[in-house]
Scaffold this active site. Structure first.
Site, PDB file in Angstrom:
ATOM      1  N   ASP A 118       4.522  35.741 -29.298  1.00 20.55           N
ATOM      2  CA  ASP A 118       5.031  35.132 -30.511  1.00 20.55           C
ATOM      3  C   ASP A 118       6.478  35.582 -30.678  1.00 20.55           C
ATOM      4  O   ASP A 118       7.029  36.275 -29.826  1.00 20.55           O
ATOM      5  CB  ASP A 118       4.174  35.500 -31.724  1.00 20.55           C
ATOM      6  N   SER A 152      -2.844  34.181 -23.729  1.00 15.92           N
ATOM      7  CA  SER A 152      -3.433  34.017 -25.062  1.00 15.92           C
ATOM      8  C   SER A 152      -4.763  34.733 -25.206  1.00 15.92           C
ATOM      9  O   SER A 152      -5.353  34.715 -26.288  1.00 15.92           O
ATOM     10  CB  SER A 152      -3.629  32.529 -25.372  1.00 15.92           C
ATOM     11  N   SER A 334      -9.631  35.400 -28.648  1.00 14.55           N
ATOM     12  CA  SER A 334      -8.290  35.062 -28.181  1.00 14.55           C
ATOM     13  C   SER A 334      -7.250  35.540 -29.196  1.00 14.55           C
ATOM     14  O   SER A 334      -7.593  36.057 -30.259  1.00 14.55           O
ATOM     15  CB  SER A 334      -8.171  33.556 -27.946  1.00 14.55           C
ATOM     16  N   TYR A 335      -5.985  35.331 -28.866  1.00 14.96           N
ATOM     17  CA  TYR A 335      -4.889  35.825 -29.704  1.00 14.96           C
ATOM     18  C   TYR A 335      -5.028  35.267 -31.114  1.00 14.96           C
ATOM     19  O   TYR A 335      -5.104  34.047 -31.313  1.00 14.96           O
ATOM     20  CB  TYR A 335      -3.548  35.404 -29.101  1.00 14.96           C
ATOM     21  N   PRO A 336      -5.067  36.152 -32.145  1.00 11.44           N
ATOM     22  CA  PRO A 336      -5.408  35.687 -33.505  1.00 11.44           C
ATOM     23  C   PRO A 336      -4.236  35.180 -34.335  1.00 11.44           C
ATOM     24  O   PRO A 336      -4.431  34.834 -35.492  1.00 11.44           O
ATOM     25  CB  PRO A 336      -6.010  36.944 -34.138  1.00 11.44           C
TER      26      PRO A 336
END
Length: 855
Positions: A118, A152, A334-336
């Protein structure tokens, strides 16, 4: 053999990635900072053998702050914070992350970054690169040296795929984070420092250690206060509803709903009641049955997860995201942090679903979906960041702790529900005619439970009774009545509703939304009530109303949402970093200056709602200056206030304050003006001017009781009034070369100055400078000599004049060297407290003075 250094964002992530890439064959040693680990293994990179080393940081390596002197709240005007220099400092100095990176990167050939995918992760990438650029073999900014892994989920498939498809760090996204950090620092600190000092210096029951302002935090608070205002100003209205009950031939009663819904005029409602009261038949005039659909959810993103955690699981969004991040680093989900609600075209939905078919919680539903074929997920929003949040491996309740299991349980059920059928039900509406009025009865019956079998909290419930009737059938109508009701105010916003409003208005990001909500809770602006509703406190309400009186844009979401758009343009390379920074800083600088000039408008609201310092707290300890009792204010921040001197002293927070052996009757000589501690701002070392002319051991100290400035002896009753109407008088560090007294700086307002040539500031010796002598009021002295020993002019034996201003007296009195002739016990700094020149002199530097004081 070449060496490649890999850096992850957290130690747990580094361990998981290293195990997956090395197939569990890596060796692990403790890093030099004892907080991170070093994982090493041999492998292949760019078709050549390489020694891999993986370590981690712990979030941001660096943090933005002001340079040294600008962190002093007392010495810096907050408006300077909009233009003063900033610098990057270690975010967590005790962890020594930069030193660790420098040590491990020595002689490395490649740098592979495994930071979160991100904008914040991109920013940390460049922080790591700056830490290692002097120690790597090649150019750290070369695409042949530094690589970026995009992933991810922490699964073998995702991690190895990321390793095969390495990219480059995104500098634009990193710069957008730099811009946000700098703007939030400058704007937030300027407003916060001014507000905190202004209001905490005037009111004692604010119960907040910080009166903060934030470009995101304050509009978030504004949503909560706006709803509070709507509740307070709501005026309930009375209305009347016409109710009738119809009974079938089997005796089942049907409560009928009036087509007109309600009437706000009682006379009119009575007229309608009178028109049907005597009619005992309800005729069926229409029957309409329609199948309706309750759609399955779209794929799960961060905002929806926070909403459900607050509204359904009773967890605050900040805590819920912390739990979700732990599940991510452990490889369960997975990536939150994602804004996307649409699965990628190549996403292995069936493979993810099959992992859950043996669960004792939802295994039966999963096997049924697999047997019947998955339903195509609904098309959601593709934000271009990460895939939606999904489970990545099966788990049972014993594997995870309480809240972790509840988050995992919801994520998994939501994923399964997106692949399930829609919920279908049959809605039957029967219309009745009673006289001239029309009524309706509606009943719903379940056709297909669909996804509600897995998301059981959204289940349809029991089927409602639907009678088998035909048009023109007649039922018995009875129990005709008017029911009086009142409109009710809206309730306070829930965390879930606030999150929705923040997303709608572009306040914060999916990563920062929970932080802003947590901030307004921790700073006593709102309290979390039942149902996780955010109820504004008195402080929060007054703050928002104050902003609205001065500058409504400070609390409206429009300013921040416009800024977020600019930051997003930086992230995609369509806006210049410096242009956005300069433009936004200038806007808020002008708003701040107007806010400062108009602060009295907000102060009027505080004055009505809070108690002044003089009336707050309880008497506890005597003031060292005036010897009157100071008041102990227990509300945050704890402090002591002397209403006579108008001085406030900070106290240690989060502890119990008690008197320790205080003298019950403080005598002269025991006040602050006798304190010899080198750093005490009220002690003799800071406020002493010269020795007293009346007593042997006293020192004339400046009493900072503006606007009535005076010199007072700390041993006897001598008082000398000085510099009437001056706005500020301070004692300087430099001593007069002629008499040894400390020099004094005096400041006047332009319209009231008494200095020559209308100047407003002057520094000189109080005794040697004629201008100062004329401004100091002292008692005149009469002196008498014997005729044979007189020292007065013209052989006179008696004379009355000012001891300081009369030249004849000045020559006869060694007043300025009075301190020098005192015993060493009355030491001070410079000319005010020197001992005999043959004795040991006081050390000049503060550390030596401290040592002398205590030893």
């Amino acid at each position: 053999m070449k060496t490649a250094l890999m850096v992850a964002e957290k130690p747990s992530l580094a361990q998981n990635v290293a195990n997956l890439l090395s197939n569990g064959k890596c060796s692990t040693t403790k890093a030099s900072n004892n907080a991170c680990n070093i994982h090493e293994w041999n492998g292949t990179f760019k078709n050549e053998p390489v020694r891999f080393k993986m370590t981690s940081v712990c979030g941001h390596v660096m943090s933005l702050d002001f340079t040294g002197k600008y962190n002093n709240w007392d010495k810096v005007d907050p408006v300077e914070l909009f233009s003063c220099p900033t610098e990057k400092k270690e975010a967590m100095p005790r962890l020594r992350i930069p030193a660790l990176l420098a040590q491990e990167s020595k002689s490395c050939d490649y740098l592979i970054l495994w930071l979160d995918c991100d904008k914040e992760g991109e920013n940390i990438c460049f922080e790591v690169m700056n830490c290692v650029q002097q120690y790597m073999k090649g150019d750290i900014f070369s695409p042949l040296v530094t690589y970026r892994a995009k992933f991810s989920a922490i699964t073998e498939k995702d991690i190895k795929a990321a390793m095969l498809n390495l990219g480059r760090p995104n500098e634009n996204e990193s710069r957008s984070v730099d811009a946000r950090q700098e703007l939030d620092l400058r704007i937030g600190c300027a407003f916060t420092r001014f507000q905190t000092k202004y209001f905490q210096g005037r009111y004692g029951d604010l119960d907040a250690s910080l009166i903060s302002y934030g470009p995101c935090q304050t509009p978030t608070l504004g949503f909560c206060v706006q709803r509070h205002d709507e509740i307070q100003t709501f005026k309930p209205e009375t209305y009347w509803v016409l109710r009738v009950t119809a009974s079938t031939s089997e005796g089942r009663e049907l409560p009928l709903e009036w087509k007109r819904v309600r009437s706000f005029e009682k006379d009119i409602a009575n007229m309608f009641l009178a028109g049907i009261k005597e009619i005992k038949e309800a005729v069926v005039v229409n029957i309409q049955a329609k199948e309706k659909v309750k759609p399955r959810p779209v794929a799960l993103n961060t905002v929806e997860l926070m909403r459900v955690a607050s509204a359904g699981l009773g967890m605050g969004p900040h805590h819920a995201m912390q739990v979700a991040e732990r599940l991510y680093t452990q490889g369960y989900i997975s990536y939150p942090r994602t804004e996307t609600t649409s699965y990628p075209e190549n996403y292995d939905l069936m493979g993810t679903l099959r992992q859950q078919q043996n669960s004792n919680k939802w295994g039966a539903e999963v096997r049924a979906i697999i047997a019947n074929g998955i339903n195509r997920p609904k098309k959601g929003h593709d934000a271009g960041d990460h895939p939606p949040i999904t489970p990545m491996r099966p788990a049972v309740e014993s594997d995870l702790e309480g809240d972790a299991w509840r988050i995992y349980d919801y994520v998994t059920r939501h994923f399964i529900a997106t692949l399930s059928r829609d919920c279908k039900y049959l809605s039957t509406a029967i219309t009745f005619q009673i006289g001239s009025e029309t009524f309706k009865y509606t009943g719903n019956t379940l056709v297909d439970a669909g996804y509600t079998e897995i998301m059981h909290w959204q289940a349809f419930g029991k089927d409602e009774f639907v009678p088998l009737l035909n048009v023109d059938d007649v039922l018995r109508a009875h129990d005709h009545r008017l029911v009086e009701c009142q409109t009710s105010p809206p309730d306070y916003l829930t965390e879930s509703e606030v999150i929705t409003l923040m997303e709608k208005h572009g306040i914060g990001t999916d990563a920062s939304i929970p932080v802003h909500i947590n901030n307004i809770c921790q700073r006593n602006y709102v309290t979390v009530g039942s149902g996780r509703r955010l109820v504004p406190t008195n402080l929060g309400i007054v703050l928002v109303h104050g902003y609205q009186k001065i500058d409504p844009e400070l609390v409206l979401p429009t300013m921040r949402s416009a800024l977020e758009e600019q930051l997003n343009l930086i992230a995609i390379g369509r806006a210049d970093f410096h242009a956005v920074l300069t433009h936004t800083t200038e806007i808020f600088r002008r708003k701040f200056q107007y806010f400062v000039r108009s602060i009295e408008a907000m102060d009027q609201l505080f004055e009505v709602n809070f108690s002044s310092l003089k009336t707050s707290g309880k008497a506890l300890s005597r003031c060292g200056k005036c010897r009157r009792y100071m008041r102990y204010i227990q509300a945050k921040p704890a402090r002591l206030h002397c209403s006579h001197c108008d001085d406030t002293y900070g106290l240690p927070q989060n502890g119990t304050v008690r008197i320790y052996r205080e003298l019950k009757d403080m005598k002269k000589g025991f006040g602050c003006n006798s304190c010899t501690h080198p750093t005490c701002p009220y002690g003799v070392n800071s406020t002493g001017v010269s020795g007293c002319v009346e007593c042997e051991s006293g020192v004339l100290v400046l009493d900072p009781s503006a606007p009535k400035w005076k010199l007072a002896c700390n041993r006897c009753d001598v008082i000398i009034n000085v510099f009437e109407d001056a706005t500020r008088v301070t004692v300087c560090d430099t001593a007069c070369s002629a008499c040894g007294a400390q020099q004094v700086t005096v400041e006047y307002r332009a319209e009231r100055t008494r200095l020559p040539a209308a100047i407003t500031e002057m520094t000189a010796c109080l005794y040697c400078e004629p201008t100062f002598s004329a401004l100091c009021g002292t008692q005149q002295v009469t002196v008498e000599y014997r005729a044979e020993r007189t020292r007065l002019p013209a052989a006179i034996t008696e004379m009355t004049a000012c001891l300081y201003c009369e030249p004849t007296f000045s020559a006869l009195v060694e007043k300025h060297r009075a301190v020098a002739s005192r015993a060493a016990v009355s030491r001070g700094r410079g000319g005010r407290a020197r001992g005999n020149k043959h004795k040991n002199k006081q050390p000049k530097d503060k550390m030596a003075q401290l040592a002398a004081y205590f030893v």
